[in-house]
Design a protein around this motif. Structure first.
Motif, mmCIF file in Angstrom:
data_model
loop_
_atom_site.group_PDB
_atom_site.id
_atom_site.type_symbol
_atom_site.label_atom_id
_atom_site.label_comp_id
_atom_site.label_asym_id
_atom_site.label_seq_id
_atom_site.Cartn_x
_atom_site.Cartn_y
_atom_site.Cartn_z
ATOM 1 N N TYR A 1 -5.905 2.827 0.599
ATOM 2 C CA TYR A 1 -4.782 3.833 -0.038
ATOM 3 C C TYR A 1 -3.825 3.059 -1.820
ATOM 4 N N TYR B 1 1.218 4.704 0.853
ATOM 5 C CA TYR B 1 0.317 5.279 2.035
ATOM 6 C C TYR B 1 1.289 6.801 1.927
ATOM 7 N N THR B 2 1.959 7.323 0.655
ATOM 8 C CA THR B 2 2.431 9.034 0.333
ATOM 9 C C THR B 2 2.015 8.652 -0.788
ATOM 10 N N GLN B 3 2.014 10.013 -1.106
ATOM 11 C CA GLN B 3 2.174 10.061 -2.651
ATOM 12 C C GLN B 3 3.825 10.035 -3.039
ATOM 13 N N LYS C 1 -7.515 3.277 -4.334
ATOM 14 C CA LYS C 1 -7.349 3.523 -3.023
ATOM 15 C C LYS C 1 -8.961 3.041 -1.935
ATOM 16 N N MET D 1 0.938 -1.167 0.290
ATOM 17 C CA MET D 1 0.295 -0.286 0.158
ATOM 18 C C MET D 1 0.724 1.405 0.028
ATOM 19 N N LEU E 1 2.272 -2.301 4.700
ATOM 20 C CA LEU E 1 1.533 -1.034 4.674
ATOM 21 C C LEU E 1 2.709 -0.329 5.613
ATOM 22 N N THR F 1 -8.734 -0.640 -2.164
ATOM 23 C CA THR F 1 -7.935 -1.467 -1.623
ATOM 24 C C THR F 1 -9.168 -1.260 -0.015
ATOM 25 N N LYS F 2 -9.117 -0.554 -0.480
ATOM 26 C CA LYS F 2 -10.153 -0.105 0.364
ATOM 27 C C LYS F 2 -11.250 -1.301 0.679
ATOM 28 N N TYR G 1 3.797 6.554 -3.635
ATOM 29 C CA TYR G 1 3.200 6.042 -4.808
ATOM 30 C C TYR G 1 3.798 6.286 -5.849
#
Ligand SMILES: Cc1cc2nc3c(=O)[nH]c(=O)nc-3n(C[C@H](O)[C@H](O)[C@H](O)COP(=O)(O)OP(=O)(O)OC[C@H]3O[C@@H](n4cnc5c(N)ncnc54)[C@H](O)[C@@H]3O)c2cc1C
Length: 492
Positions: free
Chosen positions: A232, A191-193, A221, A189, A343, A224-225, A196
């Motif tokens: 994320y 978790y930050t731009q 995201k 995942m 994560l 994934t959720k 990514y």
């Protein structure tokens, strides 16, 4: 840049690596800029290590634990392998294949012995996170900048090769249930731009270089959720959860039974404390010293990972402690899925259960980068856990998935293990180069997997077996397989 040149400039290279790979990287394989020059030695594996789920989770987890620890010590062997983790045992396994396929043309049986300081496979392999996940494109851009396109592609290929070869063995021998091989993939995942963007850049560089990424999947995201419960964007890769010690035990059994022309012995609880040139008149090259006596060997393979510096101080391998807990979830596997997840700097997966409505034990590790615990570096002490890190691991899943993990629940097991980091995160594989004082004729190293050994060590061990096999059959000729990164080689 050749690997020897690279390693001469190791501190500089580590900084460059940090710059090109970035710092927010998943799992244990983050790049740390080690002051390797400040670290001169490493201890032998310490006595009384913490008990891991893999070594002690069930009564029958480690049937070879004390194998060959009593009685007479083998006095001589063609090949002496130091270390019984996935690297050492895989060298023994691949050698057995060469003998069986008669590619090692010898008139008398080849004798090999594995010498292990503690219980069988009680180093990193017996204490890790259990992820056998090839980095299909992760780090591609960094490797491209450092080593060029061919090497960046090979860094992908070795991991895919290992994953596929181990998968084939699991299928062929029907081991899946026995070794808990669950090829359910792993989701990283972002978790930050920044992370990514970094993973996306790796992906695009890999695609541009022609790497087949058809088995990888991107998730929004929302997706994934929906699937995993955290919002994320993510990348999903092929990979497997596994009981590493049980897998390695099967490698040992295969090697042991391979051929009457191959005689494999295992001596656990037998640390190698030093080596010397064999006695005058001996047909062997080396004598390994242990508290139980000495053993003469024609060829020696150091598969000692984090502990390599103890016998070979010239290698830049820094021991680094990782910590894991096994904690019961508050939800079923149906709700959790059996996928491995990453994560921030935590990685976890649920253990298989017989009834999918059961709440599984979840193996979760990592986190030291978030806690900021300098005490985890430069240590070989896996007989203790770090309470600060333990608290972080206990709190992590309930804080992200409060409906699936109960806050305050104590883990059923908790342990530490020692990784061996190199300045480039890549292992040293091949003949040991002479130093000013020692001519290392017939000694090899396969070590320094930097927290990411499961999808690499089996392949690196195959290369070592080919090298030793070429010495045994007198040809002296070995070929490096197309999938093997040349920058791992000590001879590059
Ligand atoms: C906490 C943790 C989590 C990890 N998670 C993952 C993961 O999920 N996925 C992944 O791919 N990798 C992971 N790793 C890394 C992975 O476990 C290692 O890269 C891999 O197991 C290395 O295998 P090895 O055989 O080279 O070393 P080891 O398994 O450490 O084996 C070396 C052996 O040599 C023995 N030895 C050392 N010195 C001597 C001596 N002088 N005489 C005799 N014996 C000696 C040791 O006792 C040990 O058994 C993790 C590691 C740790 C510690």
């Amino acid at each position: 840049m050749s690997s020897r040149t690279a390693r001469r400039f190791a501190p500089l290279l580590a900084l460059l690596l940090l710059a090109v790979r970035g710092s927010a990287l998943p799992v244990e394989s983050e790049q740390t800029v080690f002051q390797s020059s400040a670290y001169t030695g490493s201890s032998l594996p310490v006595p009384g290590p913490t008990k891991s789920f893999w070594t002690h989770g069930t009564a029958d987890a480690n049937p070879l634990a004390a194998e060959g620890s009593e009685g007479a010590l083998t006095s001589e062997a063609d090949v002496c392998i130091i270390g019984s983790g996935i690297s050492g045992t895989s060298v023994a396994y691949h050698l057995s294949n060469l003998v069986k396929a008669a590619r090692v043309d010898v008139s008398t049986p080849v004798s090999a012995v594995i010498l292990e300081a503690r219980d069988f496979c009680s180093g990193a392999t017996g204490r890790n996170g259990g992820h056998l996940t090839p980095y299909s494109f992760v780090y591609f851009n960094g490797n491209l900048k450092l080593w060029g396109e061919d090497e960046a592609i090979r860094a992908v290929e070795i991991e895919r090769y290992v994953f596929s070869e181990i998968g084939n063995l699991v299928d062929k021998h029907g081991w899946a249930e026995k070794v808990d091989f669950v090829p359910s993939g792993r989701v990283t995942m972002a978790y930050t731009q920044d992370l990514y963007d970094q993973i996306r850049l790796d992906y695009e560089s890999a695609v541009a270089a022609g790497v087949d990424v058809s088995a990888d999947e991107w998730l929004t995201k929302e997706e994934t959720k929906e699937r995993y419960g955290a919002a994320y964007p993510a990348a999903r890769h092929p990979g497997s959860n596994v009981w590493p010690l049980k897998l390695v035990t099967e490698f040992y059994h295969l090697a042991k039974q391979a051929s009457p022309a191959y005689n494999l012995t295992l001596h656990t609880r037998t640390p190698v404390t030093s080596f010397n040139v064999a006695s005058q008149g001996s047909s062997r090259k080396w004598a390994l010293e242990t508290p139980r006596g000495s053993i003469e060997c024609s060829y020696v393979v150091h598969a000692t990972n984090a502990y390599t510096k103890h016998l070979l101080p010239q290698f830049e391998i820094i021991p680094t402690r990782g910590q894991i807990i096994a904690v019961r979830a508050n939800a079923s596997v149906e709700e959790l899925t059996n996928s491995a997840l990453v994560l921030k700097h935590q990685y976890w997966f649920p253990r298989p259960v017989s009834d999918p409505s059961e709440a599984p034990l979840v193996i979760i590790g990592g986190g030291r980068q978030e806690v900021g615990s300098p005490e985890e570096y430069y240590t070989t002490d896996d007989s203790v856990t770090n309470p600060k890190l333990g608290k972080h691991l206990r709190d992590f899943l309930p804080s992200v998935f409060p409906e699936k993990f109960a806050a305050g629940r104590e883990p059923e097991m908790e342990w530490t293990g020692i990784m061996g980091y190199t300045p480039t995160d890549d292992p040293y594989v091949g003949p040991i180069q002479d130093t000013e004082s020692i001519k290392f004729d017939g000694q090899y190293v396969v070590a320094g997997f930097s927290g990411h050994g499961m999808p690499r060590a089996f392949g690196a061990a195959e290369v070592i077996a080919r090298m030793v096999g070429a010495e045994l059959d007198g040809s002296g000729e070995w070929e490096v397989p197309a999938w093997f990164p040349r920058h791992y080689l000590t001879t590059a």
